[in-house]
Design a protein around this motif. Structure first.
Motif, PDB file in Angstrom:
ATOM      1  N   ILE A 180     -40.031 -42.581  -6.447  1.00 45.62           N
ATOM      2  CA  ILE A 180     -40.090 -40.922  -6.963  1.00 45.62           C
ATOM      3  C   ILE A 180     -39.053 -40.087  -6.045  1.00 45.62           C
ATOM      4  N   GLN A 181     -38.319 -40.034  -7.283  1.00 43.01           N
ATOM      5  CA  GLN A 181     -37.133 -38.810  -7.739  1.00 43.01           C
ATOM      6  C   GLN A 181     -37.056 -37.632  -6.924  1.00 43.01           C
ATOM      7  N   HIS A 182     -35.927 -37.554  -6.277  1.00 44.90           N
ATOM      8  CA  HIS A 182     -36.720 -36.255  -5.487  1.00 44.90           C
ATOM      9  C   HIS A 182     -36.723 -34.732  -6.315  1.00 44.90           C
TER      10      HIS A 182
ATOM     11  N   GLU B   4     -28.783 -27.194 -11.837  1.00 43.19           N
ATOM     12  CA  GLU B   4     -28.286 -28.716 -12.016  1.00 43.19           C
ATOM     13  C   GLU B   4     -29.309 -29.832 -12.441  1.00 43.19           C
ATOM     14  N   ARG B   5     -30.889 -29.111 -12.569  1.00 48.50           N
ATOM     15  CA  ARG B   5     -31.840 -30.176 -12.180  1.00 48.50           C
ATOM     16  C   ARG B   5     -32.726 -29.647 -14.257  1.00 48.50           C
ATOM     17  N   LYS B   6     -33.023 -30.794 -14.449  1.00 49.68           N
ATOM     18  CA  LYS B   6     -34.540 -30.747 -15.297  1.00 49.68           C
ATOM     19  C   LYS B   6     -35.296 -29.954 -15.118  1.00 49.68           C
ATOM     20  N   TYR B   7     -36.287 -29.442 -16.029  1.00 53.64           N
ATOM     21  CA  TYR B   7     -37.284 -28.308 -15.498  1.00 53.64           C
ATOM     22  C   TYR B   7     -38.474 -29.509 -15.842  1.00 53.64           C
ATOM     23  N   LYS B   8     -39.301 -29.804 -15.914  1.00 55.55           N
ATOM     24  CA  LYS B   8     -39.993 -30.377 -16.392  1.00 55.55           C
ATOM     25  C   LYS B   8     -41.842 -29.779 -15.696  1.00 55.55           C
ATOM     26  N   TRP B   9     -42.273 -29.354 -16.739  1.00 59.95           N
ATOM     27  CA  TRP B   9     -43.416 -29.115 -16.966  1.00 59.95           C
ATOM     28  C   TRP B   9     -44.701 -29.306 -16.338  1.00 59.95           C
ATOM     29  N   GLY B  10     -46.034 -29.169 -15.596  1.00 59.57           N
ATOM     30  CA  GLY B  10     -46.322 -29.660 -14.881  1.00 59.57           C
ATOM     31  C   GLY B  10     -48.099 -29.123 -15.749  1.00 59.57           C
ATOM     32  N   ARG B  11     -49.195 -29.911 -14.831  1.00 64.93           N
ATOM     33  CA  ARG B  11     -50.590 -28.978 -14.961  1.00 64.93           C
ATOM     34  C   ARG B  11     -50.259 -27.703 -14.762  1.00 64.93           C
TER      35      ARG B  11
ATOM     36  N   GLY C 157     -48.958 -25.095 -16.050  1.00 67.04           N
ATOM     37  CA  GLY C 157     -48.187 -24.432 -15.828  1.00 67.04           C
ATOM     38  C   GLY C 157     -47.004 -24.329 -14.759  1.00 67.04           C
ATOM     39  N   ARG C 158     -47.420 -25.031 -13.844  1.00 66.64           N
ATOM     40  CA  ARG C 158     -46.751 -25.326 -12.681  1.00 66.64           C
ATOM     41  C   ARG C 158     -45.856 -26.635 -12.484  1.00 66.64           C
ATOM     42  N   GLY C 159     -44.312 -26.359 -13.188  1.00 66.34           N
ATOM     43  CA  GLY C 159     -43.050 -27.277 -13.284  1.00 66.34           C
ATOM     44  C   GLY C 159     -42.406 -26.998 -12.254  1.00 66.34           C
ATOM     45  N   LYS C 160     -41.468 -28.503 -11.761  1.00 61.76           N
ATOM     46  CA  LYS C 160     -40.614 -28.354 -11.078  1.00 61.76           C
ATOM     47  C   LYS C 160     -39.564 -29.299 -11.898  1.00 61.76           C
ATOM     48  N   TYR C 161     -38.449 -28.631 -10.800  1.00 56.70           N
ATOM     49  CA  TYR C 161     -37.233 -29.837 -10.795  1.00 56.70           C
ATOM     50  C   TYR C 161     -36.887 -30.939 -10.911  1.00 56.70           C
ATOM     51  N   VAL C 162     -36.511 -31.914 -11.558  1.00 59.42           N
ATOM     52  CA  VAL C 162     -36.247 -33.047 -11.584  1.00 59.42           C
ATOM     53  C   VAL C 162     -34.725 -33.471 -11.577  1.00 59.42           C
ATOM     54  N   TYR C 163     -34.151 -34.449 -11.695  1.00 61.29           N
ATOM     55  CA  TYR C 163     -33.114 -34.953 -11.856  1.00 61.29           C
ATOM     56  C   TYR C 163     -33.390 -35.239 -13.315  1.00 61.29           C
ATOM     57  N   LYS C 164     -31.411 -34.840 -13.680  1.00 61.75           N
ATOM     58  CA  LYS C 164     -30.811 -34.191 -15.377  1.00 61.75           C
ATOM     59  C   LYS C 164     -31.478 -36.017 -15.856  1.00 61.75           C
ATOM     60  N   ASP C 165     -31.613 -35.773 -16.967  1.00 59.77           N
ATOM     61  CA  ASP C 165     -32.166 -37.303 -17.402  1.00 59.77           C
ATOM     62  C   ASP C 165     -31.224 -38.469 -17.043  1.00 59.77           C
ATOM     63  N   ASP C 166     -30.245 -37.930 -17.674  1.00 54.54           N
ATOM     64  CA  ASP C 166     -29.187 -39.327 -16.916  1.00 54.54           C
ATOM     65  C   ASP C 166     -28.931 -39.631 -16.158  1.00 54.54           C
TER      66      ASP C 166
ATOM     67  N   ALA D  77     -31.562 -39.256 -13.216  1.00 56.65           N
ATOM     68  CA  ALA D  77     -32.994 -40.353 -13.325  1.00 56.65           C
ATOM     69  C   ALA D  77     -32.551 -41.907 -14.210  1.00 56.65           C
ATOM     70  N   VAL D  78     -31.715 -41.585 -14.120  1.00 57.64           N
ATOM     71  CA  VAL D  78     -32.087 -43.084 -15.677  1.00 57.64           C
ATOM     72  C   VAL D  78     -31.025 -44.324 -14.242  1.00 57.64           C
ATOM     73  N   VAL D  79     -29.898 -43.528 -13.943  1.00 53.79           N
ATOM     74  CA  VAL D  79     -28.858 -44.582 -13.410  1.00 53.79           C
ATOM     75  C   VAL D  79     -29.922 -44.925 -11.976  1.00 53.79           C
ATOM     76  N   LEU D  80     -30.308 -43.563 -11.693  1.00 53.35           N
ATOM     77  CA  LEU D  80     -30.904 -43.985 -10.101  1.00 53.35           C
ATOM     78  C   LEU D  80     -32.102 -44.714 -10.282  1.00 53.35           C
ATOM     79  N   LYS D  81     -33.186 -45.179 -11.746  1.00 51.73           N
ATOM     80  CA  LYS D  81     -34.108 -45.407 -11.742  1.00 51.73           C
ATOM     81  C   LYS D  81     -33.434 -47.001 -11.956  1.00 51.73           C
ATOM     82  N   GLU D  82     -32.297 -47.132 -12.573  1.00 49.45           N
ATOM     83  CA  GLU D  82     -32.139 -48.987 -12.687  1.00 49.45           C
ATOM     84  C   GLU D  82     -31.468 -49.313 -11.994  1.00 49.45           C
ATOM     85  N   THR D  83     -30.188 -48.742 -10.628  1.00 50.69           N
ATOM     86  CA  THR D  83     -30.381 -49.241  -9.343  1.00 50.69           C
ATOM     87  C   THR D  83     -31.144 -49.735  -8.390  1.00 50.69           C
ATOM     88  N   ILE D  84     -31.613 -48.664  -8.642  1.00 52.51           N
ATOM     89  CA  ILE D  84     -33.107 -48.872  -7.266  1.00 52.51           C
ATOM     90  C   ILE D  84     -33.945 -50.412  -7.854  1.00 52.51           C
ATOM     91  N   GLN D  85     -34.060 -50.355  -8.696  1.00 53.43           N
ATOM     92  CA  GLN D  85     -35.104 -51.646 -10.016  1.00 53.43           C
ATOM     93  C   GLN D  85     -33.928 -52.819 -10.036  1.00 53.43           C
TER      94      GLN D  85
END
Ligand code: SF4
Length: 341
Positions: A270-272, A297-304, A306-315, A317-325
């Motif tokens: 789970i990313q921050h 510095e974040r991407k806004y991700k819409w949630g159910r 209308g309560r959205g959250k700030y996650v890492y930007k796509d690029d 998040a991809v590096v993070l995911k690929e590194t941990i994987q």
């Protein structure tokens, strides 16, 4: 660190009708801890402290011994069918703890002593779904392992679910006080998960919880006790030298876990993320936090709703995911990655 010991205990009178309630009262009396009676946890007032911040900190070392009245369990999708209510609140001070928003202004810890009623309700839920498996999550509203050296409620739950054919239990912890759980007759029905992270993240953002090495050592003990094991790495944070920090985590885990345990491992990633509400609370309660929460510095991700959250930007998040994987594939090729979110 020392295991949790409350500074103040409240007991609801109804709790004394149960064996565990009486045992806990005697235990805390012998420990010389101040005990107050309360008619209901909603009456827990006058938690000492000169200001809101002090009261918050004191509440986190206050334990309420109570009776769980609602025996209708909340759902806990997707990882389990139901949340099994053993406790609420936690003694830890993780800056990003989800309980800060979910428990609102009741951050004290409650433990429920009417385990017989809770188990009977769980059995009814299992029966209803037979022959399907019914999974219960015990860590939705608390870190039960952090408290269990005092109550043993989790141990009893593990053994209760261990006797069932169609019940399963799961929980996650940031604590290493697992010794009393190693001999529990779990019968393979409990998946014991540890919330782990890089040493940097644990040191800077998770005060009041077990250290990096303590958690890894505890995971090794749990694996040797034949529990199905899993890890939640959350929140994944792009801190300075994060690649090395997470690599060290995997190297240590690989060196600690026995071979056979590596075949049935699960990872949840789970990313921050943060919401505006959470950010405000965190800044109030942990004003010196180094937690980076810059919306720009974040991407806004819409949630159910209308309560959205700030996650890492796509690029990022991809590096993070690929590194941990890539670390998981390298160190634990047979493990299952349940999700990255
Ligand atoms: S250990 Fe878990 S429940 Fe406790 S404060 Fe930290 S994040 Fe919250």
């Amino acid at each position: 660190m020392n295991p949790f010991s409350p500074q103040l205990v409240y007991i609801e009178p109804g709790a004394l009708e149960y064996t565990l309630g009486r045992e806990l009262k005697e235990k805390f009396e012998n420990m010389g801890i101040e005990i107050r009676e309360t008619t209901s946890h909603n009456q827990v007032r006058n938690i000492p402290g000169n200001n809101e911040l002090q009261q918050y900190r004191n509440a986190k070392s206050t334990l309420v011994i109570g009776v769980r009245k609602t025996l209708k369990f909340d759902t806990s999708k997707p990882s389990a069918e139901y949340a099994i209510p053993l406790a609420t609140g936690c003694m830890g001070h993780c800056h990003y703890c989800y309980l800060q928003t979910t428990l609102g202004n009741k951050p004290y810890i409650r433990t429920y002593v009417n385990l017989e009623d809770i188990f009977a309700a769980a059995d009814a839920y299992i029966k209803e779904r037979e022959p399907e498996i019914t999974r219960f999550e015990a860590a939705c509203t608390s870190d039960v392992v952090g408290l269990d050296h005092l109550t043993h409620s989790l141990k009893k739950t593990i053994e209760h679910i261990g006797q069932t054919e169609h019940g399963r239990l799961r929980f996650v912890t940031k604590y290493h006080y697992v010794d009393h759980l190693l001999g529990a007759k779990h019968n393979g029905n409990t998946r014991f998960r540890f919330s782990v992270n890089s040493d940097y993240v644990i040191k800077h953002f998770e005060p009041g919880t077990s250290s990096f090495l303590e958690r890894i050592e505890a995971a090794g003990k749990v694996a040797k006790a034949d529990y199905p094991l899993g890890f939640i790495i959350a929140p994944l944070i792009l801190h300075e030298h994060w690649q090395g920090g997470y690599l060290e985590l995997f190297e240590r885990l690989e060196a600690t876990l026995p071979k056979y345990a590596k075949r049935d491992l699960t990872f949840e990633l789970i990313q921050h993320r943060f919401t505006k509400t959470a950010k405000n609370i965190i800044q109030k309660r942990y004003p010196k936090t180094k937690l980076e929460m810059n919306e720009e510095e974040r991407k806004y991700k819409w949630g159910r709703y209308g309560r959205g959250k700030y996650v890492y930007k796509d690029d990022e998040a991809v590096v993070l995911k690929e590194t941990i994987q890539s670390y998981i594939e390298r160190f634990f090729p047979e493990a299952k990655i349940e999700y990255f979110t």
